[in-house]
Design an enzyme around this catalytic site. Structure first.
Site, PDB file in Angstrom:
ATOM      1  N   ARG A 170       0.767  -1.136   0.014  1.00 44.98           N
ATOM      2  CA  ARG A 170       0.193   0.075  -0.010  1.00 44.98           C
ATOM      3  C   ARG A 170       0.876   1.460  -0.171  1.00 44.98           C
ATOM      4  NH1 ARG A 170      -2.093  -3.998  -0.621  1.00 44.98           N
ATOM      5  NH2 ARG A 170      -3.685  -4.832   0.507  1.00 44.98           N
TER       6      ARG A 170
ATOM      7  N   GLU B 179      -4.666   3.507   5.758  1.00 45.92           N
ATOM      8  CA  GLU B 179      -4.510   3.169   4.429  1.00 45.92           C
ATOM      9  C   GLU B 179      -5.456   4.163   3.517  1.00 45.92           C
ATOM     10  OE1 GLU B 179      -5.170  -0.835   3.397  1.00 45.92           O
ATOM     11  OE2 GLU B 179      -6.180  -0.423   1.483  1.00 45.92           O
TER      12      GLU B 179
ATOM     13  N   SER C 219     -10.797  -1.314   4.242  1.00 45.08           N
ATOM     14  CA  SER C 219     -10.131  -1.331   5.383  1.00 45.08           C
ATOM     15  C   SER C 219      -9.565   0.048   5.561  1.00 45.08           C
ATOM     16  CB  SER C 219      -9.042  -2.359   5.221  1.00 45.08           C
ATOM     17  OG  SER C 219      -9.590  -3.560   5.072  1.00 45.08           O
TER      18      SER C 219
END
Ligand SMILES: Cc1cc2nc3c(=O)[nH]c(=O)nc-3n(C[C@H](O)[C@H](O)[C@H](O)COP(=O)(O)OP(=O)(O)OC[C@H]3O[C@@H](n4cnc5c(N)ncnc54)[C@H](O)[C@@H]3O)c2cc1C
Length: 304
Positions: free
Chosen positions: A176, A296, A226
């Protein structure tokens, strides 16, 4: 800032329906919250994108790029300057074992096209609700696969309108985290290298992943997926669950009862509710387990 003169310049290059003033961004993001974009433009070609960038630059407008809006929280005060939505640049094509995808194409569509051509490698992406550009920007991944596993090269545009091709070896892509986060490149296209495989096997893998996603994720509510990255040695969802945060609400935002890693917009949440709840989760996990949670999700725009 007066946007009408800029609008009048833009209509020389683009359809009026693709140029919006004071556009509510909640209509363009998966969390269904956040303020307005001063100027929201959705180019239908590379030439239109170049023209929009040139006009934005001539007027000193700050630039923001949006893909499908599935990994962003737009603050309640909205976004100043020019916001470019990539969602109308959606070409997908196959050349042997290579799949070429324009940035605005849905990564889910890319994964379905790969299946149609008996090409394996993008099965992991069959349920990620982002665009190809957003998936590359994030190095999106799921169930053991990630974009960097299959990417061959990217085509980008600089803010001056120049087009560059960059090989994967010249991009830093990790969990990420990508080069794109530290650059002002606009991703135009990704080229993926896939492997020939039996479509029945590819489809079976996609079905298993879809079932896993649908049974575990609160897909019935708006969210950004998420919220947190996986901290080394832990799972964010497990830490949040064990901190007894599931079901905790601030305003209309709630830590999902179905999947602790998700925060859902359960009842007309504001962006402030959502962000305050993210902070509460972080401080609670830190005080309970002494683990830092990094987000994230990407936060854009200004406070109200
Ligand atoms: C229900 C749900 C499930 C999800 N599951 C997963 C999952 O399994 N795995 C996973 O990794 N993610 C998942 N996500 C998060 C999200 O789908 C991915 O991060 C996706 O790749 C984001 O793509 P996007 O087009 O929506 O990007 P956006 O949210 O529009 O943008 C994200 C960032 O990318 C930048 N960006 C977007 N397009 C471009 C471009 N063309 N050029 C330059 N910058 C650009 C934006 O400026 C922003 O900073 C999930 C989200 C939801 C809502």
């Amino acid at each position: 800032m007066k946007y009408e003169p800029i609008y009048n310049e833009l209509i020389k290059y683009m359809k009026t329906e693709n140029i919006r003033l004071s556009e509510p961004l909640r209509d363009h993001v998966y969390t269904k919250l956040g303020g307005k974009a001063d100027l929201f433009v959705t180019p239908e070609s590379i030439e239109e994108l170049q023209a929009a960038l040139e006009i934005g630059k001539a007027h000193d407008l700050p630039l923001t790029v949006l893909g499908s809006g599935s990994n962003v929280i737009i603050k309640d005060g909205g976004i100043r300057g020019l916001t470019i939505g990539m969602g109308k640049l959606t070409n997908l094509s196959i050349e042997g074992e290579r799949l070429h995808a324009q940035a605005g194409a849905a990564i889910i569509e890319a994964s379905r096209l790969a299946l149609d051509f008996g090409l394996s490698g993008l099965e992991f992406a069959c349920g990620i609700p982002g665009s190809v550009g957003g998936a590359l920007f994030m190095n999106a991944g799921a169930y053991g696969g990630q974009i960097s596993d299959v990417l061959e090269r990217a085509t980008v545009m600089t803010q001056s309108g120049d087009v560059l091709m960059i090989d994967k070896g010249d991009l830093e892509l990790s969990y990420r985290k990508t080069t794109f986060m530290d650059s002002d490149y606009i991703i135009l296209e990704a080229e993926f290298k896939l492997d020939t495989a039996d479509p029945v096997v590819i489809k079976a893998k996609m079905d298993v992943l879809t079932e896993a996603r649908e049974s575990k994720q609160p897909l019935e509510y708006p969210s950004c997926g998420s919220v947190f990255k996986r901290p080394p040695g832990h799972f964010a969802g497990k830490l949040i669950q064990d901190s007894k945060m599931q079901g905790v609400r601030i305003g209309g935002a709630e830590v999902s009862k179905k999947h602790a890693g998700f925060i859902v917009n359960i009842d007309n949440s504001t962006s402030k509710d959502y962000l305050d709840l993210i902070d509460l989760v972080r401080t609670t996990v830190k005080s309970t387990f002494d683990v830092d949670l990094d987000t994230e999700v990407i936060v854009l725009g200004e406070d109200e």
